[in-house]
Scaffold this active site. Structure first.
Site, PDB file in Angstrom:
ATOM      1  N   THR A 147       0.857  -1.188   0.000  1.00  0.00           N
ATOM      2  CA  THR A 147       0.000   0.000   0.000  1.00  0.00           C
ATOM      3  C   THR A 147       0.898   1.246   0.000  1.00  0.00           C
ATOM      4  O   THR A 147       2.083   1.160   0.335  1.00  0.00           O
ATOM      5  CB  THR A 147      -0.957   0.009   1.229  1.00  0.00           C
ATOM      6  OG1 THR A 147      -0.175  -0.008   2.413  1.00  0.00           O
ATOM      7  CG2 THR A 147      -1.905  -1.171   1.200  1.00  0.00           C
ATOM      8  N   GLY A 159      12.149   1.667 -10.953  1.00  0.00           N
ATOM      9  CA  GLY A 159      11.124   1.252 -11.916  1.00  0.00           C
ATOM     10  C   GLY A 159      10.254   0.199 -11.263  1.00  0.00           C
ATOM     11  O   GLY A 159      10.659  -0.409 -10.269  1.00  0.00           O
ATOM     12  N   LYS A 215      14.498   6.860   2.699  1.00  0.00           N
ATOM     13  CA  LYS A 215      15.409   5.720   2.500  1.00  0.00           C
ATOM     14  C   LYS A 215      16.644   5.869   3.399  1.00  0.00           C
ATOM     15  O   LYS A 215      17.114   4.900   4.008  1.00  0.00           O
ATOM     16  CB  LYS A 215      15.820   5.626   1.030  1.00  0.00           C
ATOM     17  CG  LYS A 215      14.678   5.177   0.120  1.00  0.00           C
ATOM     18  CD  LYS A 215      15.024   5.402  -1.336  1.00  0.00           C
ATOM     19  CE  LYS A 215      13.901   4.950  -2.260  1.00  0.00           C
ATOM     20  NZ  LYS A 215      14.032   5.438  -3.626  1.00  0.00           N
ATOM     21  N   LYS A 218       7.403   2.218   2.681  1.00  0.00           N
ATOM     22  CA  LYS A 218       8.464   2.790   3.524  1.00  0.00           C
ATOM     23  C   LYS A 218       7.937   3.337   4.853  1.00  0.00           C
ATOM     24  O   LYS A 218       8.688   3.397   5.831  1.00  0.00           O
ATOM     25  CB  LYS A 218       9.166   3.933   2.777  1.00  0.00           C
ATOM     26  CG  LYS A 218       9.771   3.515   1.451  1.00  0.00           C
ATOM     27  CD  LYS A 218      10.355   4.708   0.726  1.00  0.00           C
ATOM     28  CE  LYS A 218      10.748   4.370  -0.689  1.00  0.00           C
ATOM     29  NZ  LYS A 218       9.682   4.586  -1.679  1.00  0.00           N
ATOM     30  N   GLY A 259      15.029  -0.494  -3.717  1.00  0.00           N
ATOM     31  CA  GLY A 259      14.574  -1.568  -4.606  1.00  0.00           C
ATOM     32  C   GLY A 259      15.706  -2.435  -5.099  1.00  0.00           C
ATOM     33  O   GLY A 259      16.370  -3.126  -4.322  1.00  0.00           O
TER      34      GLY A 259
END
Ligand code: HSE
Length: 344
Positions: free
Chosen positions: A95, A321, A224, A124, A153
């Site tokens: 989500t 991506g 991040k 996150k 990722g």
């Protein structure tokens, strides 16, 4: 292996396609993947024997509402259905990130771990707000929590920090952690297009967040960086402790001037451990060509660690991506299946 997918956006769709594409190599790993739930905010699809992924993907090409899927789609299928039936091994939480409350992902992750499901998340928010709490719940329930997707990722940031820097003290973390902003800066330099046009292209490519201010104002990089700092330096820092600047004021003229001087602008997230504590920042920096982050091109990202005993490590690549993000989820799933313990 029974899997539930919670949140069916770009990465969710890419993940399903990837499961189909990689069926054979998953079988070689001893994994027979059965996606039993796909749950969205409107309802979901449930098939205890595994949803026919090919058929489901075909259906969603012409129909946005998955609750109308004829084989198991319904508006009454929800996360609570999953908690009631308790018939999966892995929950994949995808989500959207909410950086204030972490919801609804926080509840999904906590309840899944408490119910004995392994969790892999692309979200996150919960990891940034409560990693230690989530780690403790996972430990108590003897399950794993994979967060590789949340910190770049396809770029192996967490895994390289945890595994390859083990036994050393990480003194600093520095990185180009957001593909969208790196792509925008690259487009502006290469094609001379202004910021707004480059951002539009990043959105069309599906790399920007659904709210792109998260990318261009530096929030995604900060998030991040915060997760990496808290996990790798065993801290409990918060977002408001990071000085955050984005790239919204940069002009082609500034980038061209830097290029003439042999320099490049990069949005850099940095955590430095000093005797006075930890300093964290996200800001646009004009770097020289001898900086290892200079060569991070296009949608690629990078992370650099400095340490006391293992020296410096820089990893470049891991383009942003939806497919690479989905592949980073699959990577965590396979590693957990192989017995790797992210949580110990
Ligand atoms: N919007 C992010 C990026 C991808 O551009 O890197 C998800 O973290």
């Amino acid at each position: 292996m029974k899997i539930a997918i919670i949140g069916y956006g770009g990465v969710g769709k890419a993940f399903l396609k990837l499961v189909l594409e990689k069926t054979e190599s998953l079988l070689n790993e001893g994994i027979l993947p059965k996606v039993c739930y796909v749950i969205s905010s409107k309802g979901g699809v449930y098939d205890p024997d595994g949803i026919d992924i090919e058929k489901f993907i075909e259906f969603t090409k012409s129909n946005k509402d998955i609750t109308h899927y004829p084989c198991g789609g319904s508006s009454i299928i929800s996360f609570d259905t999953l908690l009631h039936k308790r018939d999966v091994d892995f929950v994949i939480e995808m989500t959207p990130t909410n950086k204030e409350t972490g919801e609804p992902g926080m509840t999904h992750i906590v309840k899944s771990l408490e119910n004995g499901f392994n969790v892999i998340t692309a979200n996150k928010g919960p990891v940034m707000l409560a990693y230690k709490k989530l780690r403790d719940i996972a430990l108590r329930n003897n399950v794993q929590l994979g967060i590789g997707c949340t910190t770049g990722g396809a770029l192996p940031t967490i895994n390289s920090g945890v595994v390859d820097m083990a036994g050393s003290e990480i003194k600093s973390i520095e990185g180009v952690l957001n593909g969208t902003t790196n792509f925008i800066l690259n487009e502006m330099e290469t094609y001379g297009v202004e910021y707004n046009q480059a951002l539009k292209k990043a959105q069309e490519l599906g790399i920007a967040e659904s709210d792109p201010t998260l990318d261009v104002e530096g929030w995604d990089t900060a998030t991040k960086l915060l997760i990496l700092t808290n996990v790798l330096m065993d801290e409990e820092k918060t977002l408001d402790e990071i000085k955050i600047e984005g790239i919204t004021n940069i002009k082609v003229i500034d980038i061209k001037k830097a290029a003439r001087e042999g320099k490049k602008y990069k949005l850099i997230g940095k955590t430095i451990k000093t005797d006075n504590g930890i300093q964290m920042s996200v800001k646009l920096e004009c770097i020289e060509s001898n900086n290892p982050l200079y060569g991070v091109n296009g949608k690629n990202k990078a992370v650099k660690y400095t340490s006391d005993t293992l020296g410096d490590l820089t990893i470049i690549g891991g383009a942003s991506g939806v497919k690479p993000a989905a592949a980073s989820i699959l990577r965590d799933l396979i590693n957990i299946h192989r017995g790797y313990k992210y949580i110990r």
